[in-house]
Design a protein around this motif. Structure first.
Motif, PDB file in Angstrom:
ATOM      1  N   TRP A 126     -27.297   4.925 -10.284  1.00  0.00           N
ATOM      2  CA  TRP A 126     -26.107   5.311 -10.514  1.00  0.00           C
ATOM      3  C   TRP A 126     -26.244   5.037 -12.791  1.00  0.00           C
ATOM      4  N   GLN A 127     -26.491   6.232 -13.693  1.00  0.00           N
ATOM      5  CA  GLN A 127     -26.273   5.610 -14.813  1.00  0.00           C
ATOM      6  C   GLN A 127     -24.796   5.586 -15.010  1.00  0.00           C
ATOM      7  N   SER A 128     -24.010   6.586 -14.940  1.00  0.00           N
ATOM      8  CA  SER A 128     -22.553   6.256 -15.788  1.00  0.00           C
ATOM      9  C   SER A 128     -21.835   5.806 -14.159  1.00  0.00           C
ATOM     10  N   ALA A 129     -20.098   5.426 -14.569  1.00  0.00           N
ATOM     11  CA  ALA A 129     -19.188   5.329 -13.726  1.00  0.00           C
ATOM     12  C   ALA A 129     -18.169   5.322 -14.069  1.00  0.00           C
ATOM     13  N   TRP A 130     -17.177   6.163 -13.411  1.00  0.00           N
ATOM     14  CA  TRP A 130     -15.604   5.585 -13.885  1.00  0.00           C
ATOM     15  C   TRP A 130     -14.920   5.789 -13.173  1.00  0.00           C
ATOM     16  N   LEU A 131     -13.901   5.057 -13.822  1.00  0.00           N
ATOM     17  CA  LEU A 131     -12.931   4.054 -12.929  1.00  0.00           C
ATOM     18  C   LEU A 131     -11.756   4.364 -12.738  1.00  0.00           C
ATOM     19  N   VAL A 132     -10.735   4.984 -12.614  1.00  0.00           N
ATOM     20  CA  VAL A 132      -9.616   5.394 -12.707  1.00  0.00           C
ATOM     21  C   VAL A 132      -8.498   5.314 -11.821  1.00  0.00           C
ATOM     22  N   PRO A 133      -7.577   3.960 -11.999  1.00  0.00           N
ATOM     23  CA  PRO A 133      -6.655   3.444 -11.749  1.00  0.00           C
ATOM     24  C   PRO A 133      -5.719   4.035 -10.644  1.00  0.00           C
ATOM     25  N   LEU A 134      -5.362   4.472  -9.911  1.00  0.00           N
ATOM     26  CA  LEU A 134      -4.466   4.773  -8.982  1.00  0.00           C
ATOM     27  C   LEU A 134      -3.241   4.092  -8.409  1.00  0.00           C
ATOM     28  N   THR A 135      -2.326   4.902  -9.380  1.00  0.00           N
ATOM     29  CA  THR A 135      -0.510   4.737  -9.507  1.00  0.00           C
ATOM     30  C   THR A 135       0.409   4.827  -8.428  1.00  0.00           C
ATOM     31  N   GLY A 136       1.245   4.369  -8.468  1.00  0.00           N
ATOM     32  CA  GLY A 136       2.758   5.166  -7.588  1.00  0.00           C
ATOM     33  C   GLY A 136       3.816   4.455  -7.867  1.00  0.00           C
ATOM     34  N   GLU A 137       4.750   5.369  -8.038  1.00  0.00           N
ATOM     35  CA  GLU A 137       6.266   4.547  -8.829  1.00  0.00           C
ATOM     36  C   GLU A 137       6.175   2.902  -9.942  1.00  0.00           C
TER      37      GLU A 137
ATOM     38  N   GLN B 273       3.039   1.287 -10.341  1.00  0.00           N
ATOM     39  CA  GLN B 273       2.635   0.456  -9.546  1.00  0.00           C
ATOM     40  C   GLN B 273       1.265   0.944  -9.377  1.00  0.00           C
ATOM     41  N   THR B 274       0.359  -0.266  -8.698  1.00  0.00           N
ATOM     42  CA  THR B 274      -0.999   0.320 -10.001  1.00  0.00           C
ATOM     43  C   THR B 274      -1.534  -0.258  -8.126  1.00  0.00           C
ATOM     44  N   PHE B 275      -2.302   0.556  -6.799  1.00  0.00           N
ATOM     45  CA  PHE B 275      -2.629  -0.048  -5.678  1.00  0.00           C
ATOM     46  C   PHE B 275      -4.117  -0.057  -4.860  1.00  0.00           C
ATOM     47  N   GLY B 276      -4.637   0.729  -5.690  1.00  0.00           N
ATOM     48  CA  GLY B 276      -5.929   0.991  -5.906  1.00  0.00           C
ATOM     49  C   GLY B 276      -6.588   1.303  -6.794  1.00  0.00           C
ATOM     50  N   ILE B 277      -8.397   1.462  -7.226  1.00  0.00           N
ATOM     51  CA  ILE B 277      -9.548   2.518  -8.201  1.00  0.00           C
ATOM     52  C   ILE B 277      -9.936   3.429  -7.640  1.00  0.00           C
ATOM     53  N   PHE B 278      -9.800   4.177  -7.954  1.00  0.00           N
ATOM     54  CA  PHE B 278     -10.840   5.739  -7.895  1.00  0.00           C
ATOM     55  C   PHE B 278     -12.332   5.526  -9.043  1.00  0.00           C
ATOM     56  N   LEU B 279     -12.905   5.295  -8.156  1.00  0.00           N
ATOM     57  CA  LEU B 279     -14.382   5.185  -8.730  1.00  0.00           C
ATOM     58  C   LEU B 279     -15.747   6.239  -8.377  1.00  0.00           C
ATOM     59  N   ALA B 280     -15.694   6.837  -9.281  1.00  0.00           N
ATOM     60  CA  ALA B 280     -16.429   7.978  -8.887  1.00  0.00           C
ATOM     61  C   ALA B 280     -18.079   7.891 -10.083  1.00  0.00           C
ATOM     62  N   LEU B 281     -18.894   7.976  -9.530  1.00  0.00           N
ATOM     63  CA  LEU B 281     -20.472   7.740  -9.855  1.00  0.00           C
ATOM     64  C   LEU B 281     -21.431   8.651 -10.023  1.00  0.00           C
ATOM     65  N   SER B 282     -22.135   9.037 -10.752  1.00  0.00           N
ATOM     66  CA  SER B 282     -22.977   9.880 -11.353  1.00  0.00           C
ATOM     67  C   SER B 282     -24.328   9.120 -11.953  1.00  0.00           C
ATOM     68  N   ALA B 283     -25.967   9.737 -11.813  1.00  0.00           N
ATOM     69  CA  ALA B 283     -27.036   9.560 -11.856  1.00  0.00           C
ATOM     70  C   ALA B 283     -27.574  10.254 -13.717  1.00  0.00           C
ATOM     71  N   GLU B 284     -26.701  11.575 -13.871  1.00  0.00           N
ATOM     72  CA  GLU B 284     -26.931  11.410 -15.233  1.00  0.00           C
ATOM     73  C   GLU B 284     -25.856  10.906 -16.275  1.00  0.00           C
ATOM     74  N   GLU B 285     -27.144  10.218 -17.691  1.00  0.00           N
ATOM     75  CA  GLU B 285     -26.102   9.243 -18.213  1.00  0.00           C
ATOM     76  C   GLU B 285     -24.822   9.605 -19.086  1.00  0.00           C
ATOM     77  N   GLY B 286     -23.844   9.843 -19.436  1.00  0.00           N
ATOM     78  CA  GLY B 286     -22.836  10.207 -20.006  1.00  0.00           C
ATOM     79  C   GLY B 286     -22.559  11.316 -19.218  1.00  0.00           C
ATOM     80  N   HIS B 287     -21.900  11.429 -17.913  1.00  0.00           N
ATOM     81  CA  HIS B 287     -21.617  12.917 -17.544  1.00  0.00           C
ATOM     82  C   HIS B 287     -20.239  13.068 -16.778  1.00  0.00           C
ATOM     83  N   PHE B 288     -19.730  11.697 -17.843  1.00  0.00           N
ATOM     84  CA  PHE B 288     -18.262  11.502 -17.615  1.00  0.00           C
ATOM     85  C   PHE B 288     -17.336  11.428 -19.159  1.00  0.00           C
ATOM     86  N   ASN B 289     -17.350  13.381 -19.739  1.00  0.00           N
ATOM     87  CA  ASN B 289     -17.434  13.556 -21.208  1.00  0.00           C
ATOM     88  C   ASN B 289     -15.411  13.464 -20.794  1.00  0.00           C
TER      89      ASN B 289
END
Length: 679
Positions: free
Chosen positions: A136-147, A149-165
């Motif tokens: 993987w060349q790039s990763a996107w980390l998004v906190p999962l919150t509710g009310e 309060q953070t309870f998890g992290i969404f992790l998306a991965l791509s083999a393309e560098e700079g994919h998550f613009n």
């Protein structure tokens, strides 16, 4: 629960008004608004967190060809992959991120999304650096919150560098929020379901506890009522049989018991060896059978385990419990019984026994045996679990309280009986003493004492035997003994192996349970039990009291105590009666000698008077010179003789007066007397 449709509507208006709707759907045209609505409906319908994650990650991976996953905090210490699509199993197993450390920990703590490129991944340590190893060349980390309060992290991965613009992240962000809301709602539902289940369990547990508490309270009230009734009954003047009968009914009310046995310790020898005797009502036996059912000290080792358990409880003062294979009471007894009793005890079946000691503050009195006791709350259950019918500490404590009350009552009853027995003993001793003062004749006294002793000790026969003058034999008194015709009334003391010789030489009482010698058998009486008590005067044995009964094992230490008290008094009375007889014989001899003396004096007096009168007459004739003259010297001699004759006559008169005094014929003449002449 958060309304996802309202949130989608607000996002749509914001995107349209900002003239960004075309950009928004440019990368989400596969879904579109209708797709978002369907996704929201589907996410709302799912109630399990893992199902929500699997559904969303599958759709996201399928629509955007991106590997994705959700990491969540475990044990409030570190992050692990909860669900994913496209991650290798090696990566999932090795992925561990600590709280507050690295991009995952920092994003979770700050609540901000982060994009990691190749350079960031190279500079990061494990586990983020392992992403490069996966290609993987790039990763996107998004906190999962509710009310908030953070309870998890969404992790998306791509083999393309700079994919998550910025444009893609802006387009994907509403989907991630739908995921966060779906997961949060699912977690709320799960918590609610867990809370509901826990609440149901607590309610069920509380209900059961309240039910058991109610049962215990009802049982406790019944126990207190039973103890009150036992205390009330035993406080009255009731007999031992009445008390045990009442206690049996109360125990049956509290427990389901097949058989109840009461055993009281009744020592039969001076060493106070244990002998537990069954008391009415035990095992449903008739009253006259109970005395035959005994557990003796010498036979305990031969008894079965349940009876030995009863003996252990009696000696230790602690309850004992036995569980074993089914058996009968007859098989547990080491001795032979009457066939009728044996057949009855063969039907007394059991496989568990509870032994409760009867112990007072002073001594161990006995033991209660409960055969097959069952707790009331499980007695009606056909499918009760194994061991459910075993008595618990609470039931044992109740039985112990009942046993303490019984022991206290038994002690009181025994004290009353002992006091009554003491009064009867005093009455018996007084009656025996009165026989001597009524008529101090040995035959009469012995005959009266035989009747008093037989009545007092409730035995069949009583006999007196006395040592002969040679001290070589014991002779049965003809008045106070009944001997079978043809049998000797005189028993030699030379053979010290005989029981009567043993009693004579030791000076101690003996209870004879074995078949006694033939010479001890009384007329028309088959002696099943015999008691020999020595008669002692100043430590010297003068005889033996022989008591017999046709009932086996009739005599005990209480009989010995009373018989020895009677024997002590009887020995003194017999000795006094013998002395009285000797005194009577001595008086008769003295009276005879006195009569001989009186007759002798009377005869001598009369025989002396006649010659003295003749001598005096002739002396007077000579002094008066009627026979011729006499000289002065002759007169002097004759006057001396005359004075001596007068003195002799006075002595003879005195002898005759003695005879008159003894015969009561002396007459006194009262008159004036010159004292000077007497002086």
């Amino acid at each position: 629960m958060i309304n996802i449709f309202q949130l989608l509507q607000s996002w749509w208006r914001a995107a349209f008004n900002a003239d960004q709707a075309s950009h928004y759907f440019s990368d989400t045209d596969a879904l579109g608004l209708e797709g978002l609505l369907l996704l929201a409906q589907k996410m709302t319908s799912l109630r399990d967190t893992d199902e929500v994650l699997r559904f969303f990650l599958s759709e996201f991976h399928k629509q955007h060809q991106l590997c994705c996953g959700v990491v969540m905090l475990e044990m409030d210490q570190y992050f692990k992959v909860r669900s994913h699509r496209g991650f290798s199993s090696q990566f999932v197993k090795g992925f561990v991120a600590n709280l507050g450390e690295g991009p995952v920990g920092i994003s979770f703590s700050t609540g901000e999304q982060r994009v990691l490129g190749v350079q960031e991944l190279k500079n990061m340590g494990s586990p983020e650096s392992s992403l490069l190893m996966e290609g993987w060349q790039s990763a996107w980390l998004v906190p999962l919150t509710g009310e908030n309060q953070t309870f998890g992290i969404f992790l998306a991965l791509s083999a393309e560098e700079g994919h998550f613009n910025a444009r893609r992240m802006s387009a994907f962000y509403p989907l991630i929020q739908i995921l966060a809301l779906g997961v949060h709602n699912a977690m709320l539902v799960e918590r609610m379901e867990k809370f509901h289940k826990r609440l149901e369990a607590e309610v069920s547990s509380t209900t059961k506890e309240l039910t058991l508490t109610n049962q215990r309270l009802i049982r406790r009230v019944r126990e207190l009522k039973a103890l009150y009734e036992i205390t009330l009954t035993t406080g009255q003047s009731v007999s031992q049989d009445e008390m045990f009968t009442m206690v049996s009914s109360r125990i049956q009310e509290l427990f389901t018991v097949d058989h109840i046995g009461y055993f009281i310790n009744v020592p039969v020898d001076k060493n106070k060896s244990m002998e537990l005797v069954a008391q009415f009502p035990s095992f449903g036996m008739p009253k006259e059978w109970h005395n035959n059912l005994r557990i003796r000290e010498s036979e305990v080792s031969k008894c079965g385990i349940p009876l030995r358990l009863g003996v252990e409880a009696f000696k230790s003062g602690e309850p004992k419990i036995f569980h074993g294979p089914p058996t009968t009471l007859k098989r547990e007894l080491p001795f032979e019984l009457d066939p009728k009793i044996a057949r009855h005890l063969e039907n007394v079946e059991f496989n568990n026994v509870v032994a409760i000691p009867l112990q007072s503050s002073q001594m161990h009195l006995g033991v209660i045996l409960l055969f097959n006791p069952v707790r009331e709350e499980v007695s009606f259950l056909s499918n009760a679990p194994k061991g459910a019918n075993e008595l618990k500490e609470e039931e044992l404590r109740t039985l112990t309280l009942i046993a303490v009350r019984i022991a206290s009552s038994l002690e009181s009853i025994h004290m009353d009986l002992e006091l009554q027995q003491r009064l009867e003993d005093l009455s018996t001793l007084q009656e025996i003493h009165e026989t001597f003062y009524a008529t101090p004749v040995l035959e009469f006294i012995l005959g009266k004492m035989v009747k008093v002793i037989t009545k007092s000790l409730r035995c069949d026969q009583c006999s007196f035997m006395f040592v002969d003058p040679t001290r070589e034999a014991m002779v049965a008194h003809p008045v106070a003994s009944v001997v079978e015709p043809g049998l000797p009334s005189k028993i030699s003391l030379k053979d010290q192996t005989k029981i009567i010789s043993k009693v004579y030489y030791s000076g101690r009482s003996e209870i004879v349970e074995e078949s006694p010698d033939a010479v001890f058998l009384e007329k028309n009486v088959v002696a099943g039990s015999m008691l020999l008590v020595p008669l002692k005067v100043e430590k010297e044995v003068i005889g033996i009291i022989r008591l017999s009964s046709g009932e086996e094992r009739f005599f005990n230490q209480n009989h010995v105590r009373i018989a020895e008290l009677i024997a002590d008094s009887a020995a003194v009375i017999v000795q006094n009666a013998r002395l009285y007889e000797r005194l009577i014989m001595s008086n008769k001899e003295l009276e005879r000698l006195n009569r001989v003396k009186t007759e002798f004096v009377s005869m001598v007096s009369h025989e002396l008077r006649t010659p003295v009168t003749a001598i005096k007459g002739f002396v007077d004739l000579i002094l008066n010179e009627e026979s011729g003259p006499i000289n002065e010297q002759q007169k002097k001699f004759l006057k001396i003789a005359h004075n001596s004759i007068d003195r002799l006559t006075l002595l003879i008169s005195d002898l005759l007066d003695i005879s008159r005094i003894e015969a009561g014929q002396l007459k006194l003449t009262l008159g004036n007397l010159s004292v000077s002449k007497v002086l």
